[in-house]
Design a protein around this motif. Sequence first.
Motif, PDB file in Angstrom:
ATOM      1  N   ALA A 232     -23.955  15.156  -1.689  1.00 33.12           N
ATOM      2  CA  ALA A 232     -24.406  15.209  -3.087  1.00 33.12           C
ATOM      3  C   ALA A 232     -25.450  14.130  -3.338  1.00 33.12           C
ATOM      4  O   ALA A 232     -25.185  13.131  -4.021  1.00 33.12           O
ATOM      5  N   PRO A 233     -26.652  14.285  -2.780  1.00 33.22           N
ATOM      6  CA  PRO A 233     -27.673  13.243  -2.906  1.00 33.22           C
ATOM      7  C   PRO A 233     -28.135  13.001  -4.337  1.00 33.22           C
ATOM      8  O   PRO A 233     -28.672  11.933  -4.642  1.00 33.22           O
ATOM      9  N   GLY A 234     -27.921  13.971  -5.212  1.00 36.93           N
ATOM     10  CA  GLY A 234     -28.343  13.816  -6.595  1.00 36.93           C
ATOM     11  C   GLY A 234     -27.617  12.719  -7.337  1.00 36.93           C
ATOM     12  O   GLY A 234     -28.060  12.289  -8.409  1.00 36.93           O
ATOM     13  N   GLN A 235     -26.505  12.230  -6.794  1.00 34.75           N
ATOM     14  CA  GLN A 235     -25.751  11.159  -7.453  1.00 34.75           C
ATOM     15  C   GLN A 235     -26.449   9.806  -7.328  1.00 34.75           C
ATOM     16  O   GLN A 235     -26.137   8.875  -8.059  1.00 34.75           O
ATOM     17  N   PHE A 236     -27.394   9.683  -6.385  1.00 34.91           N
ATOM     18  CA  PHE A 236     -28.039   8.394  -6.127  1.00 34.91           C
ATOM     19  C   PHE A 236     -29.336   8.247  -6.907  1.00 34.91           C
ATOM     20  O   PHE A 236     -30.092   9.200  -7.086  1.00 34.91           O
ATOM     21  N   ASP A 237     -29.602   7.027  -7.346  1.00 37.93           N
ATOM     22  CA  ASP A 237     -30.872   6.718  -7.997  1.00 37.93           C
ATOM     23  C   ASP A 237     -31.584   5.588  -7.261  1.00 37.93           C
ATOM     24  O   ASP A 237     -32.594   5.799  -6.622  1.00 37.93           O
ATOM     25  N   THR A 238     -31.028   4.373  -7.318  1.00 36.55           N
ATOM     26  CA  THR A 238     -31.594   3.237  -6.603  1.00 36.55           C
ATOM     27  C   THR A 238     -30.533   2.648  -5.686  1.00 36.55           C
ATOM     28  O   THR A 238     -29.425   2.343  -6.128  1.00 36.55           O
ATOM     29  N   ILE A 239     -30.887   2.495  -4.411  1.00 36.19           N
ATOM     30  CA  ILE A 239     -29.987   1.937  -3.404  1.00 36.19           C
ATOM     31  C   ILE A 239     -30.614   0.669  -2.855  1.00 36.19           C
ATOM     32  O   ILE A 239     -31.790   0.656  -2.508  1.00 36.19           O
ATOM     33  N   VAL A 240     -29.842  -0.407  -2.767  1.00 30.72           N
ATOM     34  CA  VAL A 240     -30.308  -1.629  -2.125  1.00 30.72           C
ATOM     35  C   VAL A 240     -29.398  -1.920  -0.944  1.00 30.72           C
ATOM     36  O   VAL A 240     -28.179  -1.824  -1.042  1.00 30.72           O
ATOM     37  N   THR A 241     -30.004  -2.259   0.196  1.00 31.05           N
ATOM     38  CA  THR A 241     -29.205  -2.482   1.392  1.00 31.05           C
ATOM     39  C   THR A 241     -29.983  -3.328   2.396  1.00 31.05           C
ATOM     40  O   THR A 241     -31.160  -3.638   2.192  1.00 31.05           O
ATOM     41  N   GLY A 242     -29.319  -3.680   3.483  1.00 29.48           N
ATOM     42  CA  GLY A 242     -29.925  -4.526   4.495  1.00 29.48           C
ATOM     43  C   GLY A 242     -30.870  -3.780   5.413  1.00 29.48           C
ATOM     44  O   GLY A 242     -31.062  -2.561   5.308  1.00 29.48           O
ATOM     45  N   ASN A 243     -31.428  -4.507   6.347  1.00 28.26           N
ATOM     46  CA  ASN A 243     -32.473  -3.983   7.210  1.00 28.26           C
ATOM     47  C   ASN A 243     -31.985  -2.834   8.100  1.00 28.26           C
ATOM     48  O   ASN A 243     -32.603  -1.761   8.158  1.00 28.26           O
ATOM     49  N   LEU A 244     -30.881  -3.039   8.792  1.00 25.28           N
ATOM     50  CA  LEU A 244     -30.369  -2.022   9.712  1.00 25.28           C
ATOM     51  C   LEU A 244     -29.900  -0.777   8.969  1.00 25.28           C
ATOM     52  O   LEU A 244     -30.315   0.347   9.292  1.00 25.28           O
ATOM     53  N   PHE A 245     -29.056  -0.953   7.963  1.00 30.02           N
ATOM     54  CA  PHE A 245     -28.548   0.197   7.218  1.00 30.02           C
ATOM     55  C   PHE A 245     -29.681   0.913   6.482  1.00 30.02           C
ATOM     56  O   PHE A 245     -29.713   2.146   6.406  1.00 30.02           O
ATOM     57  N   GLY A 246     -30.625   0.152   5.956  1.00 30.08           N
ATOM     58  CA  GLY A 246     -31.744   0.758   5.235  1.00 30.08           C
ATOM     59  C   GLY A 246     -32.645   1.571   6.137  1.00 30.08           C
ATOM     60  O   GLY A 246     -33.174   2.615   5.726  1.00 30.08           O
ATOM     61  N   ASP A 247     -32.815   1.118   7.360  1.00 30.84           N
ATOM     62  CA  ASP A 247     -33.622   1.854   8.329  1.00 30.84           C
ATOM     63  C   ASP A 247     -33.020   3.235   8.567  1.00 30.84           C
ATOM     64  O   ASP A 247     -33.717   4.266   8.543  1.00 30.84           O
ATOM     65  N   ILE A 248     -31.719   3.280   8.770  1.00 35.72           N
ATOM     66  CA  ILE A 248     -31.038   4.540   9.076  1.00 35.72           C
ATOM     67  C   ILE A 248     -30.974   5.454   7.845  1.00 35.72           C
ATOM     68  O   ILE A 248     -31.309   6.648   7.914  1.00 35.72           O
ATOM     69  N   LEU A 249     -30.560   4.908   6.712  1.00 37.23           N
ATOM     70  CA  LEU A 249     -30.379   5.733   5.517  1.00 37.23           C
ATOM     71  C   LEU A 249     -31.698   6.298   4.995  1.00 37.23           C
ATOM     72  O   LEU A 249     -31.743   7.439   4.521  1.00 37.23           O
ATOM     73  N   SER A 250     -32.778   5.531   5.102  1.00 33.93           N
ATOM     74  CA  SER A 250     -34.051   6.035   4.587  1.00 33.93           C
ATOM     75  C   SER A 250     -34.591   7.170   5.451  1.00 33.93           C
ATOM     76  O   SER A 250     -35.191   8.121   4.935  1.00 33.93           O
ATOM     77  N   ASP A 251     -34.363   7.108   6.766  1.00 34.05           N
ATOM     78  CA  ASP A 251     -34.761   8.231   7.614  1.00 34.05           C
ATOM     79  C   ASP A 251     -33.890   9.454   7.351  1.00 34.05           C
ATOM     80  O   ASP A 251     -34.371  10.596   7.388  1.00 34.05           O
ATOM     81  N   GLN A 252     -32.621   9.232   7.078  1.00 33.77           N
ATOM     82  CA  GLN A 252     -31.744  10.345   6.727  1.00 33.77           C
ATOM     83  C   GLN A 252     -32.209  10.995   5.428  1.00 33.77           C
ATOM     84  O   GLN A 252     -32.270  12.226   5.320  1.00 33.77           O
ATOM     85  N   ALA A 253     -32.571  10.175   4.455  1.00 35.87           N
ATOM     86  CA  ALA A 253     -33.063  10.708   3.184  1.00 35.87           C
ATOM     87  C   ALA A 253     -34.330  11.519   3.385  1.00 35.87           C
ATOM     88  O   ALA A 253     -34.560  12.530   2.705  1.00 35.87           O
ATOM     89  N   ALA A 254     -35.153  11.094   4.356  1.00 36.03           N
ATOM     90  CA  ALA A 254     -36.393  11.819   4.637  1.00 36.03           C
ATOM     91  C   ALA A 254     -36.106  13.247   5.050  1.00 36.03           C
ATOM     92  O   ALA A 254     -36.776  14.198   4.608  1.00 36.03           O
ATOM     93  N   MET A 255     -35.130  13.452   5.903  1.00 37.85           N
ATOM     94  CA  MET A 255     -34.830  14.802   6.346  1.00 37.85           C
ATOM     95  C   MET A 255     -34.145  15.623   5.264  1.00 37.85           C
ATOM     96  O   MET A 255     -34.259  16.848   5.240  1.00 37.85           O
ATOM     97  N   CYS A 256     -33.465  14.946   4.344  1.00 34.33           N
ATOM     98  CA  CYS A 256     -32.858  15.673   3.232  1.00 34.33           C
ATOM     99  C   CYS A 256     -33.918  16.316   2.341  1.00 34.33           C
ATOM    100  O   CYS A 256     -33.673  17.358   1.734  1.00 34.33           O
ATOM    101  N   VAL A 257     -35.113  15.707   2.266  1.00 34.88           N
ATOM    102  CA  VAL A 257     -36.170  16.290   1.434  1.00 34.88           C
ATOM    103  C   VAL A 257     -37.073  17.221   2.234  1.00 34.88           C
ATOM    104  O   VAL A 257     -38.075  17.705   1.710  1.00 34.88           O
ATOM    105  N   GLY A 258     -36.746  17.457   3.500  1.00 38.11           N
ATOM    106  CA  GLY A 258     -37.456  18.496   4.236  1.00 38.11           C
ATOM    107  C   GLY A 258     -38.265  18.042   5.416  1.00 38.11           C
ATOM    108  O   GLY A 258     -38.353  18.737   6.409  1.00 38.11           O
ATOM    109  N   SER A 259     -38.891  16.861   5.305  1.00 40.53           N
ATOM    110  CA  SER A 259     -39.719  16.410   6.419  1.00 40.53           C
ATOM    111  C   SER A 259     -39.992  14.925   6.291  1.00 40.53           C
ATOM    112  O   SER A 259     -40.256  14.417   5.190  1.00 40.53           O
ATOM    113  N   ILE A 260     -39.976  14.242   7.411  1.00 40.11           N
ATOM    114  CA  ILE A 260     -40.328  12.831   7.428  1.00 40.11           C
ATOM    115  C   ILE A 260     -41.815  12.650   7.100  1.00 40.11           C
ATOM    116  O   ILE A 260     -42.262  11.556   6.777  1.00 40.11           O
ATOM    117  N   GLY A 261     -42.559  13.742   7.167  1.00 38.60           N
ATOM    118  CA  GLY A 261     -43.982  13.699   6.842  1.00 38.60           C
ATOM    119  C   GLY A 261     -44.279  13.666   5.363  1.00 38.60           C
ATOM    120  O   GLY A 261     -45.444  13.654   4.960  1.00 38.60           O
TER     121      GLY A 261
END
Length: 352
Positions: A232-261
């Motif tokens: 349920a990604p719609g529940q999120f608005d602003t996320i703050v996190t550390g370097n390692l977790f942020g690296d992984i979660l932001s790439d995951q979010a990229a694929m949720c919107v269709g393309s890392i491009g």
Amino acid sequence: MGSMTAKTIALFAGDGIGPEVVGEARRVLEALELNLVFEEGLVGGVAYSKAGHPLPPETLAIAKRSDAVLFGAVGAPQYDALERALRPEQAILGLRKELELFANIRPARLFAGLEDVSALKPEVARDIDLVIVRELTGDVYFGDKGRRRTKKGLREGYDLMRYDEAEVARIARVGFETAARRSGRLLSVDKANVLETSQLWRDIVNEVARDYPGVKLQHMYVANCAMQLVRAPGQFDTIVTGNLFGDILSDQAAMCVGSIGMLPSAALGETGMGLYEPIHGSAPDIAGQGRANPCAAILSAAMLLRHSLRLPEPADRIEQAVGAAIAAGKRTPDLGGDCSTRGMGDAVLAAL
């Protein structure tokens, strides 16, 4: 807009598809007639090949005298065997360090018309509109690291995860201020049930929260956040996190919107200087074929205007133009279409 004092933008296209996507972003910026001066520099593998280092002194000098940096991508297989200090990726790490850029801003939202290319169900994907604020200069990426032998003679690798309270507090403030400009909801992501570093993170974020009574703060463990991003990604608005977790979660979010491009990013410091780049890699397998999606680079240029040059109106125009081009059916191969890199840039320019 054209009468404003000239601003200097450093263009570091880098390797692979970097020159192609940065070229389209430059065309869009030039079309706005904002009195921008562009200065190009070598970074990454191409810089190593020509100057012996992924971040030559002359490139760093260009960055330091510029108002902002627009970065492409770095890396190619032929450089993988180099010692770590000379690998292309050191260019981006070096720029972050030298320019004192500690906060990474990664927005992720689904543009209308791309519901069918998300890995999620369309009715779930269409609600995605979030920002991940990732700390950039600490954590395991910058802690002590190396290899050694155990008492049993076994080879062992180690990477130290570490943060001090000042580092956590300053990224927390960026998170709270970002949330305050959006919906007033901030989620801090950690692993405080296991990691002492994360417990300190949570303690400091709670302390900083006292200065932002208008922002509702919640905490979530990183494993749960990863699951919720696809449930349920719609529940999120602003996320703050550390370097390692942020690296992984932001790439995951990229694929949720269709393309890392499709995803841009900003690396910001305390002076207003910023480095802006698409979050995708150099994609050497398609470099030079005109198949790369330039939207993330174009949207990164919009973030540059908004955050470093304080020009929200032309930034909005760029984002709306990208949305209009996609709504009109323009799609590069990563989105299931046959539009070329140049063709996508033309469509965005036409929508401007």
